[in-house]
Motif scaffolding. Structure first.
Motif, mmCIF file in Angstrom:
data_model
loop_
_atom_site.group_PDB
_atom_site.id
_atom_site.type_symbol
_atom_site.label_atom_id
_atom_site.label_comp_id
_atom_site.label_asym_id
_atom_site.label_seq_id
_atom_site.Cartn_x
_atom_site.Cartn_y
_atom_site.Cartn_z
ATOM 1 N N SER A 1 1.028 -0.883 0.179
ATOM 2 C CA SER A 1 -0.137 0.137 -0.098
ATOM 3 C C SER A 1 0.792 1.063 -0.258
ATOM 4 O O SER A 1 2.319 1.101 0.058
ATOM 5 N N ASP B 1 -4.141 7.499 -1.998
ATOM 6 C CA ASP B 1 -4.406 6.514 -2.729
ATOM 7 C C ASP B 1 -4.746 7.137 -4.393
ATOM 8 O O ASP B 1 -5.471 7.040 -5.258
ATOM 9 N N ARG C 1 -5.090 0.631 1.114
ATOM 10 C CA ARG C 1 -4.467 0.414 2.671
ATOM 11 C C ARG C 1 -5.439 -1.388 3.060
ATOM 12 O O ARG C 1 -4.539 -2.059 3.874
#
Length: 304
Positions: free
Chosen positions: A255, A259, A275
């Motif tokens: 991750s 994002d 995540r």
């Protein structure tokens, strides 16, 4: 080569600002972060060649088929580690096949790996790589020999004679589509969930083909979102294309601290997802599970 404090500090600053990091196990070893061993399901032990009744998970050869003898392996052969695997191993003929690989192989002692059934020994496979138990998906069986996906190499197989390993069942597989920027988690051949991912930028594309989850390591910096990293058996197709600090590294599944780049090609070859998605995969998918990177599936998975 161990880093001194100044070098380590400069390196960590580069990692914190990098677009995507694929060092993973390599950086873990260099800076002292330990890989995280994990419980594994009971294995089916395969007898060594000098035991009274050797057994193998493969079906017995037919009467007209004989098991090619394994040539003695010189003691000075290299041991496959996190560094790039030795050359000479055969290409995986089914590198883009997304048929689930449902069985994994774990060496129970140091065993020789060959380029073909009855062929040349090229290296040894050990039970662990940097302290983490090594489990490789079984890709083929032929004439009493077993082929596995080779770690620290792209789209390569290693052939193993009977003896010296155990087998485990693999129920999960991850399929990555480069054109749609999607990763799909399959269990027992059925799609469970899909996530949008970011992948390798131009010149550092995420390598195509079958690989597997080699191990996991804690995140070295907060840029990873505080979530453990899966290191894969794959390496960059062009090792010299990545930043100098990442050369010799493996491709990772991890991750990121935000994002905002999902659905784009922005990493150094790694596969980056949310995540929450990474936490779910870490909780559900064991090491040794296959990961297949393709351009695009013929049909979108039902979870897409």
């Amino acid at each position: 080569m161990p880093f001194d404090r100044i070098t380590a500090y400069r390196w960590l600053r580069r990692v914190a600002t990098a677009v995507g990091v694929s060092a993973l196990l390599a950086t873990a070893g260099a800076t002292g972060w330990a890989l995280t061993p994990e419980p594994v399901p009971p294995a089916v032990e395969q007898a060594a060649p000098d035991e009274p009744e050797p057994t193998a998970p493969a079906p017995s050869p037919t009467p007209e088929e004989t098991v090619p003898a394994a040539a003695p392996a010189p003691d000075d052969l290299p041991v496959v580690d996190y560094d790039p695997a030795p050359r000479g191993f055969p290409a995986d003929p089914d590198a883009s096949d997304v048929t689930p690989l449902t069985e994994g192989l774990h060496p129970t002692r140091r065993i020789a790996a060959y380029d073909a059934p009855g062929g040349r020994p090229l290296a040894f496979l050990a039970p662990t790589i940097r302290g983490v138990e090594l489990t490789m998906p079984i890709a083929q069986r032929r004439a009493g020999w077993t082929a596995v996906l080779l770690p620290s190499a792209n789209r390569r197989l290693a052939w193993l004679p009977p003896g010296g390993f155990s087998t485990v069942q693999l129920r999960d597989q991850l399929v990555v589509e480069r054109r749609t920027h999607r990763i799909t988690w399959y269990r027992a051949g059925r799609a469970v969930r899909s996530w949008e991912v970011s992948l390798g930028q131009r010149g550092q594309e995420t390598p195509l083909g079958r690989t597997f989850i080699l191990g996991r390591t804690p995140p070295p910096q907060q840029v990873y979102g505080g979530v453990d990293i899966f290191a894969l058996g794959a390496v960059p197709d062009d090792p010299n294309s990545v930043p100098a600090s990442l050369r010799g590294a493996h491709i990772g599944l991890h991750s990121w601290y935000h994002d905002g780049e999902l659905g784009r090609n922005t990493t150094n070859g790694c596969i980056r997802l949310t995540r929450s998605g990474q936490r779910e995969l870490l909780a559900e998918v064991r090491t040794g599970s296959a990961v297949v990177v393709v351009d695009e599936l013929p049909e979108p998975p039902p979870t897409a």
